[in-house]
Scaffold this active site. Structure first.
Site: not given
Ligand SMILES: *Cc1c(COP(=O)(O)O)cnc(C)c1O
Length: 355
Positions: A35, A251
């Site tokens: 994702k 800044y």
């Molecule tokens: C993003 C996600 C993961 C992966 O999590 P990590 O900590 O990156 O391994 C697993 N399950 C769900 C439902 C997620 O949304």
């Protein structure tokens, strides 16, 4: 020539990290979580993970794109579908969808699909984001088992605390209370894979480990499992200044020189995805020497200490994060986690792909 900042995406590291995960859970199936544009690494740069058992993501469009690239193994939509009509595409492209709400069950009841779909039925683990309550679970399963649009059901839960065995007991209780057949289950994310061997059910869902960072935010927690960072952010020195005692940087003059001091200006700022909250002292690598950030991060520039880098000059290379400076260290200094830094890599940063 273009601005020297570049993000190197190492596809070999992705493949290597998947093999490490495989060695930790050799008997289980692995969803590689891609994702958020593969955690900033680019959705098109994930094919070295093709030994995985499935890809998990959010976007229906990206899922279809994977199918069009010829991916035949499972694809999981982690937030399920957002519109009833999405079900036609889910069925047509043989995608697995999370079901977390009653309206989605109704949609499955009332839609005529050519092919039945596989679903992941989400249990609310106590994070109170998505999922059904334990008390409604048997009723829901009973109903779902009659729906001809459903091919098979996997029970799914997401755990929000690395060290919370309450969630696991909760899941065990639900599992025991379920009547009838035995369902496949998927609980573990990266943290659980490493630190919660009691929830190693049929499918694990692994994201951050594939990209070579720690689910806990502490690099030291994963230092001994031989993961390789898949993303290196690097740039170059584009300016040098000599400060006198009392001179300030950037800044808000948030750094004041306590002595005569050489500093370097690096072509990298928060508009590239470097965290604006990184404080004085955040580590960086220049010409192979570890040094530190000084002053406030600007949109397009940062300033770094060259006190111990006398040979460094304009054109010297700088690693913001990568093999030496761990992204976990930079994230920690800036009060965030590696996940956010990876996802925040800006589109203006060109990618260099190592395959
Ligand atoms: C993003 C996600 C993961 C992966 O999590 P990590 O900590 O990156 O391994 C697993 N399950 C769900 C439902 C997620 O949304």
């Amino acid at each position: 020539m273009s601005r020297p900042i570049i993000a190197t995406i190492n596809q070999k590291a992705l493949k290597h990290n998947l093999s490490i995960v495989r060695s930790i859970v050799p008997k289980l199936k692995i969803w590689s979580v891609i994702k958020a544009n593969a955690y900033g690494h680019g959705i098109n740069n994930i094919w070295s993970l093709s030994d995985t058992d499935g890809f998990a993501l959010l976007s229906l469009e990206e899922a279809i794109m994977l199918r069009q690239h010829g991916w035949k193994k499972p694809i999981l939509l982690l937030e399920g579908f957002f519109h009833v009509k999405d079900l036609y595409l889910i069925s047509r492209y043989n995608l697995t969808t999370v079901i977390h709400s009653h309206w989605q069950i109704k949609a499955l009841e009332n839609t005529v699909l050519l092919n039945p779909v596989s679903i992941y039925l989400k249990i609310n683990s106590g994070m109170n984001r998505l999922g059904f309550e334990q008390k409604s679970f048997n009723k829901i399963l009973y109903k779902l088992n009659f729906l001809k649009n459903i091919r098979d059901i996997t029970l799914m839960m997401h755990i929000g605390n690395n060290d919370n065995s309450d969630n696991i007991n909760y899941f065990d209780r639900i599992k025991k209370s379920i009547k009838g057949k035995d369902y496949l289950c998927s609980i573990s994310n990266s943290a659980c894979v490493l630190w919660n061997s009691d929830v190693h059910y049929d499918w694990v869902r692994v994201g951050i480990l594939l990209y070579g960072a720690s689910p806990s935010g502490n690099w030291s927690d994963i230092a001994n499992i031989n993961l390789q960072p898949a993303m290196t952010l690097s740039s170059k020195i584009i300016g040098i200044q000599k400060l006198r005692l009392g001179d300030t940087i950037g800044y808000g003059s948030s750094y004041i020189a306590k002595k005569r001091q050489r500093i370097g200006i690096v072509a990298c700022g928060y508009a590239d995805g470097y965290p604006r909250h990184a404080p004085n002292g955040t580590p960086l690598l220049v010409d192979g020497n570890i040094t530190q950030l000084l002053g406030t991060v600007s949109m397009d520039m940062i300033t770094i200490d060259l006190t111990n880098c006398p040979q460094t000059c304009i054109g010297s290379s700088v690693e913001l994060w990568g093999n030496t400076i761990k992204i976990d260290q930079v994230a920690k200094a800036a009060g965030t986690v590696s996940y956010e830094l990876m996802c925040s890599l800006a589109p203006r940063v060109p990618l260099n792909i190592i395959c």
